[in-house]
Design an enzyme around this catalytic site. Structure first.
Site, short mmCIF file in Angstrom:
data_model
loop_
_atom_site.label_atom_id
_atom_site.label_comp_id
_atom_site.label_asym_id
_atom_site.label_seq_id
_atom_site.Cartn_x
_atom_site.Cartn_y
_atom_site.Cartn_z
N GLN A 1 -0.89 8.13 -7.35
CA GLN A 1 -1.42 9.43 -6.97
C GLN A 1 -0.26 10.36 -6.57
OE1 GLN A 1 -3.35 6.48 -5.42
NE2 GLN A 1 -4.04 6.61 -7.53
N LYS B 1 5.35 9.57 -12.89
CA LYS B 1 5.97 8.49 -12.10
C LYS B 1 6.25 7.25 -12.96
CE LYS B 1 2.34 8.67 -9.43
NZ LYS B 1 1.68 9.89 -9.93
N GLY C 1 -3.03 6.03 -13.36
CA GLY C 1 -2.77 5.83 -14.79
C GLY C 1 -1.34 6.24 -15.03
N HIS C 2 -0.46 5.26 -15.19
CA HIS C 2 0.97 5.54 -15.34
C HIS C 2 1.38 5.27 -16.78
CE1 HIS C 2 1.67 4.94 -10.74
NE2 HIS C 2 0.79 5.86 -11.02
N ASP D 1 -0.02 12.31 -11.41
CA ASP D 1 0.35 12.48 -12.82
C ASP D 1 1.65 13.24 -13.03
OD1 ASP D 1 -2.04 11.19 -13.37
OD2 ASP D 1 -3.16 13.07 -13.48
#
Ligand code: GDP
Ligand code: IMO
Ligand code: MG
Length: 421
Positions: free
Chosen positions: A221, A15, A39-40, A12
């Site tokens: 990650q 990225k 989750g981007h 988180d």
């Protein structure tokens, strides 16, 4: 050539936003590991989008996006995500490609993830429960099903065989949930997946490289969640570090040029496991509030703390980071004083190395204090206009890490980023 962009902390780091910003300099963006545990977050025309499976270059219509063999793919998540992306007018038939070697996450993998976590009780990892661990276990255990298998007429019987194996394991866990609905949506999503571009990923990417195309490999990650070098067992199940690019895409190490390491100006972690600089107090609460630190995949509150240079230097070493991108610097705007962890104190011994078992050795961070800048930086566009106190903070980090911060992100928006002169 291939550049890599990955997280240096526990995920988180921002990225997605940075890949979206850099994407215009590349022809192809590829995910090389992880799955829907990621989750981007991106802002497209001021609309928030969270990508879990699709590379973050997807909103640039001319860029090709590849889901590499190192990824584990949940067709159900993919389908939902494709619908969202398509609603922005993006033609996924043209710009999304999936390696035939990518392993599939089955409904029973998700069930197994849940059952395994439940059985761990207090020692649970805090998994996103997306089936990541069990799917990678089936990959290394040589049981898994891959995207390319979908095109085989024996797919259904292979599925049933594996499902039966999983059922025995689930029975051992005494897992009672009915997953019929999961299976229904899974088979529906498989039909959708079959219609997408399924390719031989390694030839696909190497041909692009040979043709002079510029490739950006997007990590999921973070380095401290790497299966080998992270805070094991509180990690994910893939190699999140730069080495993962080679086996997650099929590119040779000599082809890798820059490794962009992304770090927040502070630090967060979601899920269980050690986090030496965690602030279990009102300062941590303030970071969470200002930084909106809630998981993009699970909505869980993220644990917050000061930047940890011991862990960051380790991550730079393991990844061969050449350039650092510092995100969420604006979140520190309101703080009068900032702390930077420079050493670990383990049983009275001061050192700068990541211990073998952080969970047991419990390093106590040693801090150096810096004055905050106490000014709104979120609208700043050029490095010269950033406060000197922020420049001092960044210079110290550069010197400590031996790698320089090249970009400072000062807000979630696409254009909120300052290039360091
Ligand atoms: P990722 O998994 O590394 O892509 O990061 P996430 O999307 O899970 O979490 C990063 C969060 O911070 C998202 O909500 C982003 O919109 C937000 N974000 C990214 N960069 C910045 C920044 O520079 N400042 C602020 N305030 N928010 C940011
Ligand atoms: P992005 O790409 C933050 C964490 C989980 C848990 C551990 C194992 O958005 O940075 P898993 O689902 O892999 O079995 O979970 O890893 N985790 C993440 N934390 N960001 C992520 O991805 C994460 N993906 C997994 O919270 O502690
Ligand atoms: Mg995330």
């Amino acid at each position: 050539m291939v550049d890599v962009l990955l997280g240096l902390q526990w995920g988180d780091e921002g990225k997605g936003k940075i890949v979206d910003f850099f994407a215009k300099n590349y022809d192809l963006v590829a995910r090389f590991q992880g799955g829907p545990n990621a989750g981007h977050t991106l802002y497209v025309n001021d609309k928030k989008v969270v990508l879990h499976q699709i590379p973050s270059g997807v909103f640039h219509p001319v860029i090709i996006n590849l889901i590499g063999n190192g990824v584990v793919l949940d067709p159900v998540t993919l389908k939902k995500e494709c619908d969202i992306v398509a609603s922005f007018g993006i033609d996924l038939k043209k710009n999304l490609f999936i390696s035939e070697r990518t392993h599939l996450i089955l409904p029973t993998h998700r069930a197994l993830d849940k059952a395994a976590e439940q059985s761990k009780g207090k020692e649970k990892i805090g998994s996103t429960l997306k089936g990541i661990g069990p799917t990678y276990m089936d990959k290394t255990g040589r049981n898994g099903l891959r995207v390319g298998d979908l095109l085989d007429k024996n797919f259904t019987s292979a599925y049933i065989k594996l499902r039966l194996k999983h059922q025995k394991l689930l029975d051992n866990f005494n897992f009672q949930e009915d997953i019929t609905a999961w299976e229904e949506e899974f088979f529906e999503a498989l039909e959708f997946l079959k219609e997408l571009n399924i390719v031989n990923g390694e030839y696909f990417i190497n041909k692009h490289i040979k043709d002079g195309k510029r490739v950006l490999a997007e990590g999921a990650q973070g380095s401290m969640l790497d299966i080998d070098f992270g805070t094991f067992p509180f990690v994910t199940s893939s190699n999140t570090i730069s080495a993962g690019v080679c086996n997650g895409l099929g590119v040779a190490p000599q082809l890798i040029r820059d490794v962009y390491g992304v770090t927040k100006a502070y630090c967060t972690r979601v899920g269980g496991g050690p986090f030496p600089t965690e602030l279990d107090n009102e300062v941590g609460e303030e970071l969470r509030k200002i930084g909106s630190e809630f998981g993009a995949t699970t909505g869980r509150p993220r644990r917050c703390g000061w930047i940890d240079l011991v862990a960051l230097r380790f991550a730079c070493m393991i990844n061969g980071v050449t350039k650092i991108v510092m995100t969420k610097a604006d979140v520190l705007d309101a703080f009068k004083e900032l702390q930077v962890c420079t050493d670990y104190n383990i049983n009275g011994k001061i050192g700068q190395e990541i211990p073998f078992q952080m969970e047991k050795q419990k390093p106590v961070p040693v801090y150096k204090s810096f004055p905050g800048w106490n000014t709104d930086t979120s609208g700043v566009k050029s490095f010269t206009d950033l406060p000197d106190t922020m420049k001092t903070y960044v210079s110290f980090i550069n010197e400590y890490l031996g790698v320089d911060v090249h970009y400072i992100s000062n807000g979630p928006g696409r254009e909120q980023i300052v290039k360091v002169d």
